[in-house]
Scaffold this active site. Structure first.
Site, PDB file in Angstrom:
ATOM      1  CB  SER A  14      36.822  23.123  29.017  1.00  0.00           C
ATOM      2  OG  SER A  14      35.896  22.924  30.054  1.00  0.00           O
ATOM      3  CG  ASN A  15      31.416  21.509  29.137  1.00  0.00           C
ATOM      4  OD1 ASN A  15      31.513  20.342  28.781  1.00  0.00           O
ATOM      5  ND2 ASN A  15      31.297  21.861  30.410  1.00  0.00           N
ATOM      6  CG  MET A  90      29.800  31.131  35.393  1.00  0.00           C
ATOM      7  SD  MET A  90      29.123  29.501  35.826  1.00  0.00           S
ATOM      8  CE  MET A  90      28.958  29.692  37.595  1.00  0.00           C
ATOM      9  NE  ARG A  91      24.769  38.525  33.048  1.00  0.00           N
ATOM     10  CZ  ARG A  91      24.852  39.348  34.092  1.00  0.00           C
ATOM     11  NH1 ARG A  91      25.946  39.387  34.806  1.00  0.00           N
ATOM     12  NH2 ARG A  91      23.851  40.128  34.421  1.00  0.00           N
ATOM     13  CG  LEU A  92      20.755  33.136  37.679  1.00  0.00           C
ATOM     14  CD1 LEU A  92      19.976  33.514  38.937  1.00  0.00           C
ATOM     15  CD2 LEU A  92      20.666  31.646  37.428  1.00  0.00           C
ATOM     16  CG  LEU A  93      19.960  32.826  30.284  1.00  0.00           C
ATOM     17  CD1 LEU A  93      19.679  31.665  29.330  1.00  0.00           C
ATOM     18  CD2 LEU A  93      20.618  33.978  29.547  1.00  0.00           C
ATOM     19  CG  ASN A 107      23.126  24.904  31.878  1.00  0.00           C
ATOM     20  OD1 ASN A 107      24.194  25.363  31.501  1.00  0.00           O
ATOM     21  ND2 ASN A 107      22.832  24.755  33.158  1.00  0.00           N
ATOM     22  CD  GLU A 142      10.158  30.408  31.673  1.00  0.00           C
ATOM     23  OE1 GLU A 142       9.759  31.008  30.667  1.00  0.00           O
ATOM     24  OE2 GLU A 142      10.074  29.162  31.776  1.00  0.00           O
ATOM     25  CG  ASP A 145      20.798  24.542  37.568  1.00  0.00           C
ATOM     26  OD1 ASP A 145      21.179  24.905  36.438  1.00  0.00           O
ATOM     27  OD2 ASP A 145      21.402  24.853  38.612  1.00  0.00           O
ATOM     28  CD  GLU A 174      30.693  19.486  33.434  1.00  0.00           C
ATOM     29  OE1 GLU A 174      30.891  20.502  32.726  1.00  0.00           O
ATOM     30  OE2 GLU A 174      30.701  19.546  34.681  1.00  0.00           O
TER      31      GLU A 174
END
Length: 188
Positions: A14-15, A90-93, A107, A142, A145, A174
């Site tokens: 949606s975003n 929904m994955r951490l880079l 983000n 790194e 958030d 958002e």
């Protein structure tokens, strides 16, 4: 010339859709050139394809993280992407991926950062007795958030609010905040 934006999603997108809709304005500084996902069945991919946007999907299952990210990176670079927006990805880079795109990934997060990094942000704000919650757009670093805050919107927590009710009101904000902040960021 519009900057080429890639968007990473994991779900309905949606975003992502709000960014795509905003990109249609003649004065928008970006064009969405690729939507990529870690979930080949993510509903947002079908929506993006319906809008004529190139898509890429790669499940990370059974792959080393570095190999998975190398495929995503190659798809982004092949599409000429200059900046990346995470939109429900929904994955951490990895630190290496973030370093390769330093300063070029943003983000949207469903809290008033630096409060409530990570997951379950709405319930955590309610449980803490906060008067408001909201959303934040930040540069990806790194640190989870972390990174420079580019914009925020506050949403009141109402008596009797559930996490789902609050999440729905925050999501509306958002969709307003993300396209505006991405445009401002790319115009800097």
């Amino acid at each position: 010339m519009k900057k080429k934006l890639g968007i990473l999603i994991s779900g309905r997108g949606s975003n992502m859709a709000s960014l795509v809709e905003a990109a249609r304005a003649p004065d928008c500084p970006y064009a969405v050139v690729l939507v990529a996902s870690d979930k080949p069945d993510a509903p947002g991919l079908g929506w993006a394809e319906g809008q004529g946007i190139a898509t890429f999907a790669q499940s990370p299952k059974g792959m080393a993280k570095a190999d998975y990210e190398a495929r995503i990176d190659a798809a982004l670079r092949d599409a000429g992407v200059e900046a990346i927006a995470l939109a429900g990805y929904m994955r951490l880079l990895s630190d290496g991926f973030v370093a390769a795109w330093r300063g070029r990934i943003v983000n949207i997060h469903p809290s008033l950062l630096p409060k409530y990094k990570g997951l379950d942000t709405h319930q955590r704000a309610i449980d803490a007795g906060d008067a408001s919650a909201g959303c934040s757009v930040h540069i990806v670093t790194e640190e989870l958030d972390g990174g420079e805050l580019l914009g925020q919107v506050e949403v009141p927590i109402l008596p009797g609010d559930t996490a789902d009710a609050l999440a729905a009101r925050v999501l509306v904000e958002e969709h307003r905040l993300y396209p505006r902040v991405v445009a401002e960021w790319l115009n800097r």
